[in-house]
Design a protein around this motif. Sequence first.
Motif, PDB file in Angstrom:
ATOM      1  N   ILE A 198      -0.119   8.636  -7.397  1.00  0.00           N
ATOM      2  CA  ILE A 198      -1.228   8.180  -6.557  1.00  0.00           C
ATOM      3  C   ILE A 198      -0.919   8.543  -5.114  1.00  0.00           C
ATOM      4  O   ILE A 198       0.164   8.265  -4.608  1.00  0.00           O
ATOM      5  CB  ILE A 198      -1.433   6.654  -6.668  1.00  0.00           C
ATOM      6  N   ALA A 199      -1.877   9.149  -4.455  1.00  0.00           N
ATOM      7  CA  ALA A 199      -1.754   9.484  -3.036  1.00  0.00           C
ATOM      8  C   ALA A 199      -3.108   9.280  -2.379  1.00  0.00           C
ATOM      9  O   ALA A 199      -4.140   9.735  -2.904  1.00  0.00           O
ATOM     10  CB  ALA A 199      -1.286  10.927  -2.848  1.00  0.00           C
ATOM     11  N   GLU A 200      -3.123   8.557  -1.252  1.00  0.00           N
ATOM     12  CA  GLU A 200      -4.347   8.271  -0.495  1.00  0.00           C
ATOM     13  C   GLU A 200      -5.445   7.683  -1.377  1.00  0.00           C
ATOM     14  O   GLU A 200      -6.622   8.008  -1.247  1.00  0.00           O
ATOM     15  CB  GLU A 200      -4.841   9.528   0.218  1.00  0.00           C
ATOM     16  N   LEU A 228      10.522   3.143  -8.432  1.00  0.00           N
ATOM     17  CA  LEU A 228      10.080   3.064  -7.046  1.00  0.00           C
ATOM     18  C   LEU A 228       9.998   4.462  -6.454  1.00  0.00           C
ATOM     19  O   LEU A 228      10.666   5.387  -6.911  1.00  0.00           O
ATOM     20  CB  LEU A 228      11.055   2.205  -6.229  1.00  0.00           C
ATOM     21  N   ARG A 229       9.163   4.591  -5.443  1.00  0.00           N
ATOM     22  CA  ARG A 229       9.046   5.893  -4.770  1.00  0.00           C
ATOM     23  C   ARG A 229      10.376   6.243  -4.111  1.00  0.00           C
ATOM     24  O   ARG A 229      11.040   5.393  -3.529  1.00  0.00           O
ATOM     25  CB  ARG A 229       7.942   5.857  -3.722  1.00  0.00           C
ATOM     26  N   GLN A 230      10.724   7.500  -4.158  1.00  0.00           N
ATOM     27  CA  GLN A 230      11.975   7.952  -3.559  1.00  0.00           C
ATOM     28  C   GLN A 230      11.701   9.136  -2.631  1.00  0.00           C
ATOM     29  O   GLN A 230      11.133  10.149  -3.041  1.00  0.00           O
ATOM     30  CB  GLN A 230      12.965   8.395  -4.650  1.00  0.00           C
ATOM     31  N   GLY A 231      12.100   8.963  -1.366  1.00  0.00           N
ATOM     32  CA  GLY A 231      12.089  10.074  -0.422  1.00  0.00           C
ATOM     33  C   GLY A 231      10.735  10.691  -0.151  1.00  0.00           C
ATOM     34  O   GLY A 231      10.640  11.887   0.123  1.00  0.00           O
ATOM     35  N   GLN A 232       9.672   9.915  -0.237  1.00  0.00           N
ATOM     36  CA  GLN A 232       8.338  10.449   0.034  1.00  0.00           C
ATOM     37  C   GLN A 232       7.798   9.869   1.332  1.00  0.00           C
ATOM     38  O   GLN A 232       8.008   8.707   1.638  1.00  0.00           O
ATOM     39  CB  GLN A 232       7.377  10.118  -1.114  1.00  0.00           C
ATOM     40  N   ASP A 233       7.119  10.712   2.090  1.00  0.00           N
ATOM     41  CA  ASP A 233       6.457  10.225   3.298  1.00  0.00           C
ATOM     42  C   ASP A 233       5.274   9.368   2.894  1.00  0.00           C
ATOM     43  O   ASP A 233       4.401   9.808   2.143  1.00  0.00           O
ATOM     44  CB  ASP A 233       5.993  11.403   4.161  1.00  0.00           C
ATOM     45  N   GLY A 234       5.242   8.150   3.383  1.00  0.00           N
ATOM     46  CA  GLY A 234       4.155   7.255   3.035  1.00  0.00           C
ATOM     47  C   GLY A 234       3.717   6.441   4.228  1.00  0.00           C
ATOM     48  O   GLY A 234       3.853   6.856   5.382  1.00  0.00           O
ATOM     49  N   ALA A 254       0.827  -1.212   0.000  1.00  0.00           N
ATOM     50  CA  ALA A 254       0.000   0.000   0.000  1.00  0.00           C
ATOM     51  C   ALA A 254       0.856   1.254   0.000  1.00  0.00           C
ATOM     52  O   ALA A 254       0.498   2.276  -0.606  1.00  0.00           O
ATOM     53  CB  ALA A 254      -0.925  -0.009   1.216  1.00  0.00           C
ATOM     54  N   ASP A 255       1.996   1.210   0.673  1.00  0.00           N
ATOM     55  CA  ASP A 255       2.901   2.359   0.693  1.00  0.00           C
ATOM     56  C   ASP A 255       3.425   2.662  -0.700  1.00  0.00           C
ATOM     57  O   ASP A 255       3.411   3.819  -1.147  1.00  0.00           O
ATOM     58  CB  ASP A 255       4.058   2.057   1.646  1.00  0.00           C
ATOM     59  N   GLU A 256       3.876   1.634  -1.394  1.00  0.00           N
ATOM     60  CA  GLU A 256       4.432   1.854  -2.733  1.00  0.00           C
ATOM     61  C   GLU A 256       3.345   2.206  -3.743  1.00  0.00           C
ATOM     62  O   GLU A 256       3.578   2.977  -4.678  1.00  0.00           O
ATOM     63  CB  GLU A 256       5.179   0.597  -3.174  1.00  0.00           C
ATOM     64  N   LEU A 257       2.159   1.674  -3.545  1.00  0.00           N
ATOM     65  CA  LEU A 257       1.045   1.970  -4.440  1.00  0.00           C
ATOM     66  C   LEU A 257       0.504   3.373  -4.234  1.00  0.00           C
ATOM     67  O   LEU A 257       0.087   4.041  -5.187  1.00  0.00           O
ATOM     68  CB  LEU A 257      -0.074   0.942  -4.218  1.00  0.00           C
ATOM     69  N   GLY A 258       0.501   3.832  -2.978  1.00  0.00           N
ATOM     70  CA  GLY A 258      -0.141   5.108  -2.663  1.00  0.00           C
ATOM     71  C   GLY A 258      -1.592   4.924  -2.269  1.00  0.00           C
ATOM     72  O   GLY A 258      -2.417   5.822  -2.450  1.00  0.00           O
ATOM     73  N   ALA A 259      -1.923   3.767  -1.714  1.00  0.00           N
ATOM     74  CA  ALA A 259      -3.311   3.445  -1.372  1.00  0.00           C
ATOM     75  C   ALA A 259      -3.739   4.144  -0.092  1.00  0.00           C
ATOM     76  O   ALA A 259      -2.920   4.552   0.735  1.00  0.00           O
ATOM     77  CB  ALA A 259      -3.467   1.938  -1.213  1.00  0.00           C
ATOM     78  N   ASP A 260      -5.048   4.275   0.042  1.00  0.00           N
ATOM     79  CA  ASP A 260      -5.650   4.726   1.294  1.00  0.00           C
ATOM     80  C   ASP A 260      -5.756   3.500   2.203  1.00  0.00           C
ATOM     81  O   ASP A 260      -6.377   2.506   1.839  1.00  0.00           O
ATOM     82  CB  ASP A 260      -7.038   5.308   1.009  1.00  0.00           C
ATOM     83  N   TRP A 261      -5.124   3.553   3.390  1.00  0.00           N
ATOM     84  CA  TRP A 261      -5.088   2.396   4.277  1.00  0.00           C
ATOM     85  C   TRP A 261      -6.478   1.902   4.642  1.00  0.00           C
ATOM     86  O   TRP A 261      -6.690   0.710   4.886  1.00  0.00           O
ATOM     87  CB  TRP A 261      -4.292   2.736   5.531  1.00  0.00           C
TER      88      TRP A 261
END
Length: 754
Positions: A188-190, A221-227, A88-95
């Motif tokens: 993708i975010a949340e 891959l995501r780099q340096g983003q708060d997830g 979910a972190d790498e996808l950007g899903a809403d938990w």
Amino acid sequence: MGRRPRKQKTLGQGLDRRTLLVGGGAAAGLLLAWGVWPRSYAPNLNAAPGETVFDAFLKIDRAGQVIVIVPQTETGQGVTTLLPQILADELGADWRTVAVQGAPVSPLYANTLLAREWLAGDGTRLLGGAGDWAIDQYATRRALMLTGGGTSVPMFHDAYRDAGAAARVLLCKAAAARWNVPWESCDIAEGIVSDGGERRLKLGELAEEAATFDLPDILPLRQGQDGLAGQDLPRLDTPSKIDGSHNFAADIRLPDMVYASIRQGPIGDARFRSANEDAARTVTGFLKLVKQDRWVAAVASNWWAANKALDLADPVFDLHGPPVDSAMIDDRLEAAFSSDDGRRLYSQGALLPVFDKATILASEYRVDPGLHLAIEPPCATARVTDTGAEVWIATQAPSLARAAIADALGLADTAVTLYPLHAGGSFGRKMDFEAGVQAALIARDMGRPVQLLWSRLEDVVHDRPSAPAHARMAAKLGRNGAIDGWLAKVAAPCALSQTWARIADGALPHQAAADAADKATRLAVEGMVPPYAIANWAVDHYPADVGLPLGFVRGNARLYGAFFTESFIDELAHLSGIEAMSFRIQMLGGNPRLAHCLTTAAAMGGWQGGIAGSGQGLAAHMMDGAYAAVMVEAGMEGSRLSVGRIIAAVDCGDQVNPDIARQQIESGLIYGLACAMGASVPYAKGLPTRAILGRMDLPRLADIGEVTVELIRSTAPAAGVTDVAAPLVAPAIAGALFTVTGQRFRSLPLLGRA
């Protein structure tokens, strides 16, 4: 268990040199034969209407629910939260939209990491990378889905990260195609896909289209983003466990289902002789006695009636061979030191010149077998027809369980559908799956669905405990307290070899124990390699058959290995006149992560140097990329052990969910405390002498004071944490009790057999 051994290569001692040498060419024939096998596998997931399968680990439905497929068994360790959190972190899903589904049996979910740890032998080590490749191929092509040893996150971290990244790219491509923009400009975010502006789409709106696009050659891959990674997110399994809607094995209900209880006789080579069926018929609801060569089960309209009928039936078994008892276990372990089967498995330097004509310090230690005592006894539900079978069971080895059930029923593996359930505790007990085989055989006999639940008595009698062990430790102290030489001789049966023989090769428990009785193996002394800078040392293993079938447990051989090592270190520190922490630190210059844990635990606990009357003890250990140190404050209240404080400092890498890591470390500390206090029973005449939990000296809330866990910040890859703390508690308490009583406690349980 009423089934024939499966005809396949035995790997209980690892893939050995003979297995891998074909016609004189090192692994050549094997590599050639396996090289032409298929190397890619397609996901075998079922998709409900509206669901889109992205890969073996992810489905997304039209409502936007992110369904993460988890092949690992949830035994309370939080794996059904940790692996989805990575994806979910790498996808950007809403938990809040993440759900979990158990995985079907597939090579895509093989745990090659645990397979390497379990099956590696001298032959594979000699072959280096080719040996690892052979084990990986064996595990994959047999679909060895295994849960244990804290391997779930280290094994599957990258797979779930890549699955999330791949889905994110595909969803962004689908959105970009609608908006006619470069897909790289989307993110993708949340759970919302956007192009950085006002255009936004939900995941469910794009899922079906996204699955038609192709992935780039290099997956970004995501780099340096708060997830989500690194956050203390709430566990996904908690709400249903709180409100009671969570289904464990005993909660399964099927139409026309009946219930069964079972008896399997005394421990060992026991065969069913007779039972008083007339007495059983006096119980209201009783239906039938189902008899097999090695067990008998009563079936009734409810479990209490089945168990009562079995009590009245009073089954009689014939035991072949001597009945197991505690004195026999001790005698056979001591006799092992005199056998020709002992073998030096680890060594460094030249020990003989150091010990020659020197003053040697020596101590002997003993550990009794430890029971699992999970809250949930073995249980399975089965429905069998002429063409196939369905089994509901919590198992740490689902592919092997399915194969064993199919073999017992005379069916193809594909004719058996196994529904993986969460376990109500395990500590390794669910690696065995005999209840599933038994339930299937009873269901076939009855011609209707059957739920088999072992009684607590049966669970204790036929538990597969941790291995008993005796150790003879010897060392030579040099100047300034340095250890010039170190020798550990350990007599112990190998529980892991026995477990593999049972679950993979179909061996009966007593057969598996006997077959491993003369085979020295690293699996029986793992954790015995000292983490300290000692120039000359060796570890010898002396195998033994103690007559007691043994099994996979939390920490495995490290439970006794760390007790032997850390307790002996304490004794050497005392004899050298150096307090216990400084004695350890002077030898940890090359192991800064463990040294940091040790100093942190001591500082947090207010270490007083182990002075007389302090009631303080220390222990340190490392395993599979995790480093831990524990400080305890303990004493005696009358004849009972009391632990006032436990402080653990652990460096276990960059954890996905720190709160779950702390939970598992705390759980390991209490498990280790149970091993120190009790969780063991004496054996006599082939049976344990007691089976009531309240009589096993298990820790109670009143026995445990403050528990503190400090996770040391680390950028290292996340390591498994389920096992690392458990082996440290007993040696730390032993050291603490020495400061109070002046007596060395060299046996587990620490206060002796009750």
